[in-house]
Design a protein around this motif. Structure first.
Motif, mmCIF file in Angstrom:
data_model
loop_
_atom_site.group_PDB
_atom_site.id
_atom_site.type_symbol
_atom_site.label_atom_id
_atom_site.label_comp_id
_atom_site.label_asym_id
_atom_site.label_seq_id
_atom_site.Cartn_x
_atom_site.Cartn_y
_atom_site.Cartn_z
ATOM 1 N N ASP A 217 0.567 4.036 -3.088
ATOM 2 C CA ASP A 217 0.898 6.194 -2.309
ATOM 3 C C ASP A 217 1.854 6.738 -2.863
ATOM 4 O O ASP A 217 1.045 7.453 -3.214
ATOM 5 N N LYS B 84 -1.297 5.471 -11.508
ATOM 6 C CA LYS B 84 -1.188 5.063 -10.995
ATOM 7 C C LYS B 84 -1.101 3.685 -11.809
ATOM 8 O O LYS B 84 0.603 3.032 -12.230
ATOM 9 N N GLN C 231 0.636 -1.065 0.103
ATOM 10 C CA GLN C 231 -0.290 -0.269 -0.321
ATOM 11 C C GLN C 231 0.952 1.260 -0.008
ATOM 12 O O GLN C 231 0.441 2.389 -0.551
ATOM 13 N N GLU C 232 2.176 1.297 0.876
ATOM 14 C CA GLU C 232 2.773 2.165 0.791
ATOM 15 C C GLU C 232 3.294 2.380 -1.003
ATOM 16 O O GLU C 232 3.704 3.744 -1.388
ATOM 17 N N GLU D 3 0.193 9.343 -9.818
ATOM 18 C CA GLU D 3 -1.138 8.956 -10.875
ATOM 19 C C GLU D 3 -1.274 9.080 -11.942
ATOM 20 O O GLU D 3 0.206 10.268 -12.367
#
Length: 52
Positions: free
Chosen positions: A39, A45, A35-36, A43
């Motif tokens: 994150d 992504k 997840q990190e 974008e």
């Protein structure tokens, strides 16, 4: 367009740590690492090779 070396290296590091956590069946840590990594990926992504 390419990711900076620093960002790419960080994503690779997080992915490797996530993979190691998966092998150790530490799924919470694996999810956290993956997840990190997602994150910090710019974008959109899905357009980055590192997304895979």
């Amino acid at each position: 367009m390419e990711l900076s070396d620093e960002l790419y290296d960080r994503i690779e590091e997080l992915s490797e740590t996530g993979n190691e956590a998966m092998e150790s069946e530490d799924y919470a840590k694996a999810i956290s690492c993956f997840q990190e990594a997602l994150d910090i990926l710019p974008e959109p992504k899905e357009d980055w090779e590192a997304y895979l």
